[in-house]
Write a protein that holds these residues in place. Structure first.
Motif, PDB file in Angstrom:
ATOM      1  N   GLY A 353       0.814  -1.209   0.000  1.00 38.07           N
ATOM      2  CA  GLY A 353       0.000   0.000   0.000  1.00 38.07           C
ATOM      3  C   GLY A 353       0.845   1.255   0.000  1.00 38.07           C
ATOM      4  O   GLY A 353       0.531   2.231  -0.706  1.00 38.07           O
ATOM      5  N   ALA A 354       1.925   1.258   0.778  1.00 40.61           N
ATOM      6  CA  ALA A 354       2.820   2.422   0.811  1.00 40.61           C
ATOM      7  C   ALA A 354       3.439   2.672  -0.559  1.00 40.61           C
ATOM      8  O   ALA A 354       3.484   3.810  -1.049  1.00 40.61           O
ATOM      9  N   LEU A 355       3.894   1.604  -1.215  1.00 45.49           N
ATOM     10  CA  LEU A 355       4.482   1.752  -2.552  1.00 45.49           C
ATOM     11  C   LEU A 355       3.417   2.199  -3.561  1.00 45.49           C
ATOM     12  O   LEU A 355       3.692   2.999  -4.458  1.00 45.49           O
ATOM     13  N   GLY A 356       2.191   1.688  -3.408  1.00 48.52           N
ATOM     14  CA  GLY A 356       1.119   2.075  -4.318  1.00 48.52           C
ATOM     15  C   GLY A 356       0.773   3.549  -4.222  1.00 48.52           C
ATOM     16  O   GLY A 356       0.562   4.224  -5.234  1.00 48.52           O
ATOM     17  N   LEU A 357       0.716   4.081  -3.003  1.00 48.98           N
ATOM     18  CA  LEU A 357       0.404   5.500  -2.827  1.00 48.98           C
ATOM     19  C   LEU A 357       1.520   6.384  -3.393  1.00 48.98           C
ATOM     20  O   LEU A 357       1.256   7.462  -3.934  1.00 48.98           O
ATOM     21  N   LEU A 358       2.768   5.940  -3.254  1.00 46.74           N
ATOM     22  CA  LEU A 358       3.873   6.681  -3.861  1.00 46.74           C
ATOM     23  C   LEU A 358       3.782   6.643  -5.387  1.00 46.74           C
ATOM     24  O   LEU A 358       4.041   7.645  -6.062  1.00 46.74           O
TER      25      LEU A 358
END
Length: 470
Positions: A353-358
């Motif tokens: 999720g963190a990578l997706g938001l970035l």
């Protein structure tokens, strides 16, 4: 073309803008459903087309065929890009739609290695090359189409819907593969189930073609054609025969920036959306169905955030949004991958999720930032060439290179290091690019939604000219 001009200010019909954005995004979603399914079912394709006792070798062979399509994308960009600048954006986007659907549909008809031997992977490679060639004209054309239709103050928001369509296509592909993986036995999936997503490409291609054939040409291209008709024949012919050399070397600075921006955009994109499902399964031995569901959930979240991030790029600028993404990947890639490697569903979801938001920082801002690097007369061609050169060298090869690096070094943190290196290059490109938010595209007049806005711009321009004369 429902547009009016007031003293070199283009006033576009908002209803037509919405129609153009919807058709381009829907067509893009259908294309990337076709292209993305290959990634999600890569492990199964390895068993069907590349029999081997080594799972890593199978995956390498499958991603090798995946990467091969990217080798011809620059050729497709060199063919379709200049063609789009010469005969129009809409016609070329219809052609790429037909070719992409045909290539994907053909994959679903190829016999397995067990049936025809070495001919199976050869036919798979041929179909992938057709896909890659057609895709060479897709993103540059679709992003150019939306950028040239959009009013200046909403270009980021409207452009973000292009990648919304891409994510929707990926969600459709991932959802279908996840459903099949959950419902079918391994034997049935290998025997016939894998064909279903590819065979769906036929009817989807017909729908996408219908949508794109109903579009009209963009205001910027229509204006360019109108101006060309009013000038002498010799100059008009020269404008219509702009060569690849001018598109590349005549725009060398913008081309380098394009390559750098696309590098960080696509390395992170393909790492997260294409490679991670296979990484979870083959490298971390994570359950295939659960891995696909996590990626599917991440993409749904990204879709929800996408339009809001596009609005942020209109308000604060493309550069701050893209720079935030580069900084985030530089700092958070290692912690995110460590969370993913921890193995629990919650940790994997948090890291992904963190990578997706970035990644949303790129998917929301790039469709409006990249077309603004080039003037109208070479925009489709230069963007298609620069975009596809970068994707071919760095983006599409990401799964293959990272798999090979892990195999050679045994270091399963390679995905994080690869994304960090891409973030550094992308950050340099952002530092050197000019801000384009709320400004006209190069070679085009200001674009607005109402006559009142046009009159305001004209008054401001005349006031500035009077002040300068005084």
């Amino acid at each position: 073309m429902e547009k009016r001009t007031s003293d070199e200010v283009t006033v576009v019909d908002p209803a037509m803008v919405r129609r153009a954005v919807s058709a381009a995004a829907l067509g893009n979603a259908m294309e990337w459903f076709d292209f993305g399914v290959y990634s999600y079912i890569a492990v199964t394709l390895g068993h069907v087309f590349f029999p081997s006792g080594n799972p890593t070798a199978q995956l390498l062979s499958t991603f090798g065929a995946f990467a091969a399509a990217f080798l011809v994308r620059p050729i497709g960009g060199m063919v379709f890009g200049p063609l789009g600048d010469r005969i129009g954006r809409q016609k070329v986007l219809a052609i790429t739609m037909i070719m992409m659907a045909a290539g994907t549909f053909a994959i679903g008809l190829i016999p397995s290695y067990a049936t025809i031997g070495v001919g199976a992977p050869i036919l798979l490679l041929a179909a992938r090359l057709v896909q890659g060639f057609s895709t060479g004209g897709e993103y540059g054309g679709a992003s150019t189409f939306i950028a040239e239709y959009a009013p200046d103050k909403k270009r980021g928001f409207l452009g973000s819907w292009l990648e919304f369509g891409t994510l929707a296509g990926y969600v459709g592909g991932a959802g279908l593969v996840t459903l099949m993986t959950a419902l079918l036995s391994t034997h049935d999936l290998h025997a016939w189930g894998w064909r279903i997503p590819f065979l769906i490409a036929g009817p989807m291609g017909i729908i996408g073609l219908y949508l794109r054939m109903r579009l009209e040409e963009t205001p910027a291209f229509a204006r360019l054609e109108k101006e060309a008709r009013t000038k002498e024949k010799e100059r008009r012919e020269a404008e219509k025969r702009i060569g690849v050399r001018e598109m590349v070397f005549g725009q060398w600075r913008a081309m380098l920036l394009c390559v750098g921006l696309v590098l960080v955009f696509n390395v992170t994109d393909y790492m997260l959306l294409s490679y991670m499902p296979s990484y979870l399964t083959s490298e971390l031995k994570y359950d295939e169905t659960h891995g696909l569901m996590v990626v599917l959930g991440v993409m749904v979240v990204m879709m929800g955030v996408q339009p809001f991030a596009g609005r942020l790029s209109d308000r604060f600028g493309r550069r701050p949004v893209i720079a935030a993404g580069c900084a985030g990947f530089l700092v958070l890639s290692v912690p995110a991958l460590l969370l993913i490697r921890q193995g629990s569903l919650a940790a994997i979801a948090l890291g992904m999720g963190a990578l997706g938001l970035l990644l949303v920082c790129f998917t929301a801002a790039m469709p409006s930032a990249l077309p603004a690097l080039f003037p109208t007369k070479v925009r489709y061609g230069s963007l298609s060439i620069g975009f596809n050169i970068s994707v071919s060298l760095f983006g599409g090869t990401t799964p293959l290179v990272v798999t090979a690096l892990i195999g050679a070094t045994g270091n399963k943190m390679m995905p994080a290091y690869y994304m960090m290196a891409a973030a550094v290059i992308g950050g340099i490109a952002v530092w050197r690019m000019s801000e384009s938010a709320r400004r006209p595209l190069p070679g085009s007049p200001p674009a607005v939604e109402t006559e009142a806005e046009a009159r305001e711009i004209v008054r401001a321009s005349r006031g500035a000219e009077a002040a300068s004369a005084a």
